[in-house]
Structure formats: C-alpha cells, structure tokens
Design a protein around this motif. Structure first.
Motif, PDB file in Angstrom:
ATOM      1  N   LYS A   1      -5.605   5.359   2.653  1.00 24.19           N
ATOM      2  CA  LYS A   1      -6.861   5.401   1.917  1.00 24.19           C
ATOM      3  C   LYS A   1      -6.694   6.222   0.636  1.00 24.19           C
ATOM      4  O   LYS A   1      -7.149   5.839  -0.439  1.00 24.19           O
ATOM      5  N   ALA A   2      -6.029   7.368   0.781  1.00 19.29           N
ATOM      6  CA  ALA A   2      -5.846   8.254  -0.359  1.00 19.29           C
ATOM      7  C   ALA A   2      -5.008   7.584  -1.452  1.00 19.29           C
ATOM      8  O   ALA A   2      -5.300   7.707  -2.641  1.00 19.29           O
ATOM      9  N   ILE A   3      -3.998   6.846  -1.035  1.00 22.52           N
ATOM     10  CA  ILE A   3      -3.126   6.179  -2.013  1.00 22.52           C
ATOM     11  C   ILE A   3      -3.929   5.136  -2.798  1.00 22.52           C
ATOM     12  O   ILE A   3      -3.842   5.053  -4.021  1.00 22.52           O
ATOM     13  N   HIS A   4      -4.767   4.374  -2.085  1.00 20.71           N
ATOM     14  CA  HIS A   4      -5.568   3.351  -2.767  1.00 20.71           C
ATOM     15  C   HIS A   4      -6.601   3.972  -3.695  1.00 20.71           C
ATOM     16  O   HIS A   4      -6.897   3.447  -4.764  1.00 20.71           O
ATOM     17  N   ALA A   5      -7.133   5.127  -3.253  1.00 23.82           N
ATOM     18  CA  ALA A   5      -8.150   5.786  -4.078  1.00 23.82           C
ATOM     19  C   ALA A   5      -7.535   6.350  -5.361  1.00 23.82           C
ATOM     20  O   ALA A   5      -8.158   6.330  -6.419  1.00 23.82           O
ATOM     21  N   ARG A   6      -6.300   6.825  -5.242  1.00 20.07           N
ATOM     22  CA  ARG A   6      -5.649   7.492  -6.385  1.00 20.07           C
ATOM     23  C   ARG A   6      -5.028   6.512  -7.367  1.00 20.07           C
ATOM     24  O   ARG A   6      -4.936   6.778  -8.540  1.00 20.07           O
ATOM     25  N   SER A   7      -4.586   5.358  -6.867  1.00 19.62           N
ATOM     26  CA  SER A   7      -3.810   4.468  -7.737  1.00 19.62           C
ATOM     27  C   SER A   7      -4.613   3.232  -8.135  1.00 19.62           C
ATOM     28  O   SER A   7      -5.580   2.872  -7.478  1.00 19.62           O
ATOM     29  N   ARG A   8      -4.151   2.613  -9.213  1.00 17.55           N
ATOM     30  CA  ARG A   8      -4.841   1.394  -9.645  1.00 17.55           C
ATOM     31  C   ARG A   8      -3.880   0.222  -9.647  1.00 17.55           C
ATOM     32  O   ARG A   8      -4.005  -0.699 -10.441  1.00 17.55           O
ATOM     33  N   VAL A   9      -2.897   0.286  -8.779  1.00 22.10           N
ATOM     34  CA  VAL A   9      -1.899  -0.788  -8.782  1.00 22.10           C
ATOM     35  C   VAL A   9      -2.417  -1.988  -7.991  1.00 22.10           C
ATOM     36  O   VAL A   9      -3.179  -1.829  -7.047  1.00 22.10           O
ATOM     37  N   ASP A  10      -2.010  -3.171  -8.430  1.00 22.51           N
ATOM     38  CA  ASP A  10      -2.508  -4.391  -7.802  1.00 22.51           C
ATOM     39  C   ASP A  10      -1.510  -4.988  -6.824  1.00 22.51           C
ATOM     40  O   ASP A  10      -1.890  -5.555  -5.812  1.00 22.51           O
ATOM     41  N   THR A  11      -0.249  -4.889  -7.147  1.00 22.82           N
ATOM     42  CA  THR A  11       0.731  -5.599  -6.325  1.00 22.82           C
ATOM     43  C   THR A  11       1.397  -4.660  -5.330  1.00 22.82           C
ATOM     44  O   THR A  11       1.450  -3.444  -5.530  1.00 22.82           O
TER      45      THR A  11
END
Lengths: 272, 184
Positions: free
Chosen positions: A76-86
């Motif tokens: 969850k934290a990784i998705h919240a912090r990053s804006r990468v799509d792939t």
C-alpha cells in the motif's frame, strides 16, 4: 487457428505437454465447469510466462504479497508513494529502494505462476481455448518457467488430489475435536490455514461450509482436514443431520446457550 | 460432545498464552515461529497463529479457550475466531501503557462483531509498574458497567477468577430456558 476442447477430454498435463513439445506461443484460456472460475495462461516458445486467474492478472505488488515477499502495508505504501504505471517500473522501484532484490522478484513471480497452474491442475472439466501468438500486455513482468517439471509436479498433485478424495470423499459432514487423552499435543504445530479451519469446528458446520466461508478450494480444504486428521486432532462426524440440512454458504452461528449450561461451566470452573 | 468456546484477546505480549496455559487441561497447542518485524525486540518467539486450550466440563460438554494472534498483521483471524463464542476476555499488560490504545482498538473491533459479553483483565498485577485496574478503566475510557479485573495470568486462581467473572456476565444475559413439561 485456435485449439479448443474440454479438460474432460484433454487433461491440462496433455495440453501443457503439447505446448512444451511444439514450442508454442500464445494464450490458453480455461473455464472451470464446476466453479465457473476462469484462467488465462500465456506461453512463449513453449514456456509459461504469465498467469491470470478469474480474469485478472495481479500487479507485481499483489504477487509479492501473495508469495510473502511484501506485507500488505508495504504494498500500500509503495503505491501511495509512487506514480509508476507498469510492473517493470514498480520492480525497479522496489529494487532501488532496497525492499527487494531482482532474485526476490523473479522467484516470487515464478512461485505465483506455479501455484496458479497447480490450482488449475485440480480442475476436472471445463472448456479451453488456445490462441496462438497472443501475448500478455507489455507492462507486466514476465518470467519464463519451463514446463517439464511443472507437468511432473502437476501430475503428482492430481494423484494427491485423487488420494485425498478417497480419504475424504464427503465434504458435507462436520468435524469434531478428537477425544484422545493419550495424544501428546506439545509438539503439534499448525499452520495459519489449519487454525482457521480449527476455529470453525463444531457439529453444525460442514467441511464444505467452512471451506466456502474461508474461500478455500476443495483441494486445499481436503488437504488441511486430512492433515488435522492424520495428526489426530480431528475426526470426521458422519452426520445425517448435516447431510440432510440445506447447504448454507457460511457456517451456521451457534445457537444461544441456555443458563443451565452456563451454570454447569461455572460449577466446573469453581472446582478446578 | 457439545463444545463451547471463549476467546482470549489482547495486544501482543499481553499474556494470552500464559492465561490459557494456566487453566487448560491439555498442553496449549500453539504455532510459534521466528518473528521478523519490529516486535523482534520484545521477545524472541511469539505466537503467530493462536493458542488453544480445553477444560472438560462433564462427559457431554467441553470448554475451549482460543487465544487470538498477538500481532496486528494477523487481525484477519479475529472475526473468524469470534464466531460462536460465549464471551471474550481482553487481556492487557497493565505495566505497558503504550499498549493501552491498541487494547482499546481490539476491544472496539470485537464489540463490532457482536454484543457478546466480555471482561477486561488487567494483567501483570504482580509487576511493580502495573497500573491498578481502576486506573486502567479510566485510561481506556470505558463505561462504568464494564468489568476491569486485576489479573496475574500465570496464576491458576487468578485466571479462574477472570473466567468466572466473565461467566457471571454471560449468565446475566443468557436467555431463560422454558420450564420442562410437567408429567401427568
């Protein structure tokens, strides 16, 4: 041209063998006739490269959570912090931040692929379709898994499945805790999955109801119950009541307990 | 044989395993494995699944005690464990105020599943740093009718007392049983 058929007639091991020997590239879609679950497996030159169950190829973080390389909170934290799509960018991010290394990611994806296919090995019937030259979307990480070992292990699991079905043919029966005073429980160690099942054991819940509530497939629930039986912790109750009762989707809650029962428990505890 | 169950819950390292072990007639069945997160420093091994103990009431009835997992990441087990329970005990390490907030969270979560009777056990009262049960009640912001009881989970008598108190609360809410039909 697509190859079509039903698992009843051509088993998954035969299909995989064909893909392996003919070095095929493409997508194999299967729908389980019993549960209506579906799966899509992608192959490149005879090797498995991606799997999607129930119409969804999980994101890399989901896979890493499933195989125990990440906690849900980390994902969850990784998705919240990053804006990468792939997934490729996501993988790079995980490596750059020192959360996982390349080997962790490759092994994690590989384990996920294997478990997905082993699950499909337990499907006895269902329509399949192999579309040649169809490849997964580019953004996902693909790991090539050779099919020879997978076919051998899958076949072994099918045999195990048949054995478990022989040992535990009826899932519409309840379980009870074994009454064996001589049993030494000190060395017994249970998995979280086994504990989940144990916590539902009472004369009202059938094995099928427990499995349905815990979202465990028939293979897994048979395996868990058989393990508990073999350890001497539980017995299967032949219950005409459970067999004739309408099948609920969830375990039945316990009936309200009367005052006389509570009084019996109080009296016993006082005398301890 | 009929079985009934009680759930023993509480924050990590609050004494659930000892509590069940003090009264269970079978060695407590537990799964333990090396932990790898921030709780590493608190104790070397911790319960990752749950504890399980038994008290035979009579030839037709057994009481099972289920301890919930100690760590937050296993809280998905709580609702599963709470199914069909007679009541539950929230065990709190009275000497570690940093765990009181977590205890309150656990209590609220369990109460949200059903209005099953419960008591709070203020454990480790033999520790000189332990908060008195009454102070703990205030710190947790509990209603005056909630029973917060002093406890030493390693003492059989103390654990018996907690379970009996819980049973009295259960008895207060148990439905009246219909009188047996009179014979003519």
């Amino acid at each position: 041209m697509a190859i079509k058929g039903n698992l009843r007639d051509v088993g998954l091991n035969q299909l995989l063998n064909l893909i392996y020997l003919a070095h095929k590239t493409g997508a194999l879609a299967i729908e389980n006739e019993a549960s209506r679950a579906d799966a899509r497996l992608y192959f490149k030159e005879g090797k498995l490269i991606q799997a999607a169950l129930d119409g969804k190829a999980p994101r890399l973080t989901e896979i890493m959570v499933r195989v125990g390389k990440l906690t849900p909170e980390q994902a969850k934290a990784i998705h919240a912090r990053s804006r990468v799509d792939t997934d490729k960018e996501l993988g790079l991010l995980l490596i750059q931040n020192g959360i996982l290394n390349q080997q962790d990611i490759i092994q994690g994806v590989k384990n996920y692929l294997l478990e997905a296919v082993y699950q499909i090995f337990t499907w006895r019937s269902g329509n399949f379709r192999f579309d040649p030259n169809l490849l997964p979307p580019d953004e996902r990480i693909t790991v090539a898994v050779t099919l020879d070992h997978l076919i051998i292990e899958g076949t072994r699991r099918v045999q195990e499945w048949e054995h478990l079905k022989d040992e535990l043919p009826d899932l519409d029966v309840p379980l009870k805790f074994a009454e064996r005073p001589d049993l030494n429980l000190r060395n017994v160690s249970l998995s979280v999955e086994q504990w989940k099942v144990v916590s539902f054991i009472n004369s009202r819940n059938t094995i099928r109801q427990i499995a349905s509530f815990l979202k465990i497939d028939e293979f897994q629930i048979r395996r868990i119950v058989y393990g508990l039986q073999t350890a001497g912790l539980v017995d299967v109750l032949p219950s005409p009541v459970a067999a004739s009762a309408p099948r609920a989707t969830a375990p039945v809650p316990s009936a309200p307990v009367g005052r006389s029962l509570i009084t019996r428990v109080i009296d016993r505890l006082r005398s301890l | 044989m009929q079985t009934v169950k009680m759930v023993i819950t509480g924050p990590f390292n609050s004494g659930k395993t000892s509590f069940i072990g003090s009264v269970s007639e079978i060695p407590v069945v537990r799964t333990e494995r090396k932990i790898t997160d921030e709780t590493r420093n608190v104790k070397n091994q911790t319960t990752v699944a749950m504890d399980f103990g038994r008290i035979t009431i009579d030839k037709d009835l057994a009481l099972y005690l289920f301890g919930t997992p100690g760590q937050k990441r296993f809280d998905f087990m709580w609702e599963i464990l709470s199914e069909g329970m007679l009541g539950f005990v929230v065990l709190i390490d009275s000497s570690r105020p940093e765990t009181f907030r977590e205890a309150r969270r656990i209590l609220d979560t369990f109460r949200s599943y059903s209005n099953t009777p419960f008591v709070i056990a203020a454990n480790k009262q033999d520790d000189e740093d332990a908060w008195p049960a009454d102070d703990l009640k205030i710190a947790l912001g509990l209603d005056s009718n909630v029973r917060v009881l002093p406890c030493v989970a390693t003492s059989k008598e103390s654990v018996k007392n907690i379970l009996l108190e819980l049973l009295y609360v259960i008895l207060e809410t148990a439905p009246e049983e219909p009188a047996p039909a009179r014979k003519r």
